[in-house]
Design a protein around this motif. Structure first.
Motif, mmCIF file in Angstrom:
data_model
loop_
_atom_site.group_PDB
_atom_site.id
_atom_site.type_symbol
_atom_site.label_atom_id
_atom_site.label_comp_id
_atom_site.label_asym_id
_atom_site.label_seq_id
_atom_site.Cartn_x
_atom_site.Cartn_y
_atom_site.Cartn_z
ATOM 1 N N GLN A 48 0.739 -1.618 0.486
ATOM 2 C CA GLN A 48 -0.119 -0.069 -0.229
ATOM 3 C C GLN A 48 0.598 1.386 -0.133
ATOM 4 N N TYR A 52 -2.166 6.113 -0.445
ATOM 5 C CA TYR A 52 -3.452 5.227 -0.508
ATOM 6 C C TYR A 52 -3.978 5.820 0.486
ATOM 7 N N LYS A 54 -7.003 6.031 3.600
ATOM 8 C CA LYS A 54 -7.516 5.216 4.652
ATOM 9 C C LYS A 54 -8.524 4.357 4.576
ATOM 10 N N TRP A 56 -11.297 5.157 6.348
ATOM 11 C CA TRP A 56 -12.993 6.197 6.461
ATOM 12 C C TRP A 56 -12.376 7.018 5.433
#
Length: 108
Positions: A48, A52, A54, A56
């Motif tokens: 990742q 990138y 998150k 949320w």
């Protein structure tokens, strides 16, 4: 006499046992070849990147899109209701004009 009759049977049995052993040895050799050809497996981990988003952040973006869609739908309904009002008033005005204000045919 019995030993002469048993001799071919005994030879057949020995040949059968020898063939079975040869088959077992060949199978073991094949298994070893197959296990030697298989490379060791390593567990992989998905990379990742730093930028990138998150989890949320994904949810926040989805909520924003849903909110925007709701606002657009509300505005569209308001515009449609205003246009429908104009159409209704226009039709009522046209009907009133036709009924009451338009010149009647010449009296005969």
């Amino acid at each position: 006499m019995t030993s002469q009759h048993n001799r071919p049977d005994e030879l057949e049995q020995r040949e059968r046992l020898l063939r079975e052993k040869e088959v077992e040895i060949r199978l073991r050799e094949m298994e070893q070849e197959m296990s030697a050809n298989n490379p060791p497996l390593h567990k992989t981990v998905k990379h990742q990147a730093e930028d990138y988003p998150k989890p949320w952040m994904k949810k926040a973006i989805l909520a924003g899109k849903l909110f925007t869609l709701g606002v657009v739908a509300l505005v569209a309904v308001r515009i449609a209701s205003v246009l429908a009002g104009f159409v209704i008033i226009g039709v009522l005005g046209w009907v009133a004009y036709k009924l009451f204000l338009e010149n009647r045919k010449k009296p005969s």
